[in-house]
Design an enzyme around this catalytic site. Structure first.
Site, short mmCIF file in Angstrom:
data_model
loop_
_atom_site.label_atom_id
_atom_site.label_comp_id
_atom_site.label_asym_id
_atom_site.label_seq_id
_atom_site.Cartn_x
_atom_site.Cartn_y
_atom_site.Cartn_z
N TYR A 158 -4.10 38.06 -31.13
CA TYR A 158 -2.83 38.56 -30.14
C TYR A 158 -2.67 39.94 -30.05
O TYR A 158 -3.07 40.76 -30.91
CB TYR A 158 -1.46 38.29 -30.95
CG TYR A 158 -0.73 37.06 -30.62
CD1 TYR A 158 -0.57 37.05 -29.12
CD2 TYR A 158 -0.48 36.02 -31.41
CE1 TYR A 158 0.40 35.81 -28.83
CE2 TYR A 158 0.16 34.83 -31.01
CZ TYR A 158 0.47 34.91 -29.58
OH TYR A 158 1.35 33.69 -29.07
N ARG A 173 -10.53 31.45 -14.73
CA ARG A 173 -9.20 31.50 -14.47
C ARG A 173 -8.13 32.41 -14.93
O ARG A 173 -7.89 32.52 -16.17
CB ARG A 173 -8.84 30.16 -14.95
CG ARG A 173 -9.22 28.90 -14.21
CD ARG A 173 -8.43 27.70 -14.29
NE ARG A 173 -7.49 27.63 -13.21
CZ ARG A 173 -7.72 27.02 -12.23
NH1 ARG A 173 -8.87 26.62 -11.92
NH2 ARG A 173 -6.67 27.02 -11.15
N ASP A 206 -1.91 40.17 -1.37
CA ASP A 206 -2.41 38.86 -2.34
C ASP A 206 -3.82 38.71 -1.72
O ASP A 206 -3.82 37.93 -0.65
CB ASP A 206 -1.29 37.78 -2.27
CG ASP A 206 -1.95 36.28 -2.99
OD1 ASP A 206 -3.04 36.60 -3.38
OD2 ASP A 206 -1.11 35.76 -3.26
N THR A 211 -6.20 36.20 -8.10
CA THR A 211 -6.59 35.54 -9.03
C THR A 211 -8.18 36.15 -9.31
O THR A 211 -8.75 36.78 -8.69
CB THR A 211 -6.60 34.00 -8.75
OG1 THR A 211 -7.21 33.75 -7.42
CG2 THR A 211 -5.21 33.67 -8.93
N GLU A 270 -0.07 41.91 -27.73
CA GLU A 270 1.01 42.48 -26.96
C GLU A 270 0.91 43.99 -27.01
O GLU A 270 0.76 44.58 -27.83
CB GLU A 270 2.21 42.02 -27.68
CG GLU A 270 2.72 40.43 -27.25
CD GLU A 270 2.48 39.60 -28.28
OE1 GLU A 270 1.48 39.90 -28.91
OE2 GLU A 270 2.99 38.46 -28.23
#
Ligand code: DSN
Length: 431
Positions: A54, A238, A203, A229, A56
């Site tokens: 993790y 992905r 985009d 992406t 954050e």
């Protein structure tokens, strides 16, 4: 022997499903323009213990300890993204393109600002849901309107877009598309945005690999923020990414975390770093140009078969054709193609009289076949197969014959990410 022994031993049922999907991917011609094959290096980086961590926050400003290595990985990915695309700032944490778009809008349009208006390309004209389409959360958070394409040419009509922008006075104009087969003229969008006092978001998810390889103009010099992406033409894992001008960096970072997301997916960040490293090579630039050359050759082959193409052809990685010219709906055509080992998706065409669940069009593209090493000469076969499958959609023998020919060709061109021993050839079924 299974090349994932731990998975095979622990969960043979799931392992078998993955093995089946490997064979399917290996022996079908993947024509979905938003898909690709990540390299073995990308897959290896993605399938690591980085998934256990993790983190954050952002590098050097985290809410959990133990970030010595993760910080360096994220910083490496950011440095590579900035260098590859020439951007002031990069955020590599978005989980994918849709959250990246929402984060950018939230970052650029302040909470409580009087102008909450968003102008994007409509879905039926080739835009994305998150460009403000009515069923997308982006149209609930913001007041959205859509521009379209010219009714005759199906090209972007900058006179009409400018007029719409003058009337609607958006805070943000979004450009970029998922089903537009021509070059997107970012400079013209920037002129319009400047005239009406809007910020410009590009985009570039579909074309990021083309931009990286110099096969499509870059939006970075023109847009306040660029989203993408990482798994389409860019050929990474992905994921999502945002590039922006320095003055928007703090607001956009804040919108990604803590605004919309929790911990970044560090295994994906590592895979993105590898993909960006690969995309900075001359070989990738050659790949990007070959995608376009293949797309043009495939368009020629389809025209030769009598199909009607939206805008009459292509300048990029994708083609949108009207299947009704072969007396099929888009869905019938895509299903017939799938049965013949040609994987595509049915798609609305501009001003489509049919419903989005069974529209007139089929969308295809060449990024994946080009990753396998196919060139222009192969596109003539692919074009013939596509038309043959649609024409012969009621004939199992025809579909079986084409599927066999597709398998023969695919067997000669193993995709990136697959290593010998290759999957055994699956039986062709006509369920
Ligand atoms: N699902 C993507 C595509 O196929 O174009 C857009 O996000």
């Amino acid at each position: 022997m299974d090349h994932r022994p731990a998975l095979a031993a622990t969960d043979p049922e799931l392992a078998a499903l993955i093995t089946r999907e490997e064979a399917r991917q290996f022996y079908t011609a993947k024509l979905i323009p938003s898909e690709n094959y990540a390299s073995s290096a990308v897959l290896q980086a993605t399938g690591t213990v980085l998934t256990n961590k993790y983190s954050e926050g952002y590098a050097r400003k985290r809410y959990y300890e133990g970030q010595q290595v993760i910080d360096e990985i994220e910083e490496l990915a950011i440095a590579r993204a900035k260098s590859l695309f020439g951007a002031d700032h990069a955020n590599v944490q978005p989980y994918s393109g849709s959250p990246a778009n929402l984060a950018v809008y939230c970052g650029l349009i302040a909470k409580g600002a009087e102008n909450q208006r968003l102008l994007g390309l409509g879905l039926p004209a080739g835009g994305h849901l998150t460009h403000g389409w009515k069923v997308s959360i982006t149209s609930r958070f913001f007041t959205a309107e859509q521009y379209g394409v010219d009714p005759k040419t199906h090209l972007m009509d900058f006179g009409a877009i400018a007029q719409k922008a003058r009337e609607f006075k958006p805070a943000v104009i979004v450009c970029g598309a998922t089903a537009y087969p021509r070059v997107i003229e970012f400079a013209k969008f920037a002129e319009i945005a400047q005239e009406v006092g809007a910020l410009l978001v590009a985009d570039m998810a579909h074309i990021a690999g083309l931009v990286a390889g110099g096969a499509h103009p870059s939006p970075v010099p023109y847009a306040d923020a660029v989203t993408t992406t990482t798994h389409k033409t860019l050929r990474g894992p992905r994921g999502g990414m945002i590039l922006c001008r320095s003055q928007h960096a703090a607001a956009i970072d804040k919108a990604v975390f803590p605004g919309l997301q929790g911990g970044p997916h560090n295994h994906t960040t590592a895979g993105i770093a590898v993909a960006l490293h690969e995309a900075a090579t001359p070989a990738f630039s050659a790949y990007a140009h070959q995608i376009v050359a293949n797309s043009r050759a495939l368009a020629e082959a389809l025209l030769h078969e009598g199909l009607t193409l939206v805008t009459g052809g292509t300048d990029n990685h994708l083609i949108l054709f009207d299947a009704t010219g072969l007396s099929a709906t888009g869905k019938q055509a895509a299903k017939a193609m799938d049965a013949a080992g040609l994987e595509a998706n049915f798609n609305s065409i501009p001003f489509d009289p049919r419903s989005p669940f069974d529209p007139s069009g089929v969308r295809i593209g060449t990024p994946s076949l080009t990753s396998r090493g196919l060139t222009e000469a192969h596109m003539a076969h692919v074009g013939r197969w596509i038309a043959g499958a649609i024409r012969g959609r009621e004939e199992p023998a025809t579909l079986r014959r084409i599927a066999g020919e597709v398998q023969d060709l695919m067997a000669q061109f193993p995709p990136p990410g697959f290593e010998a021993p290759y999957p055994p050839r699956p039986a062709i079924s006509m369920e």
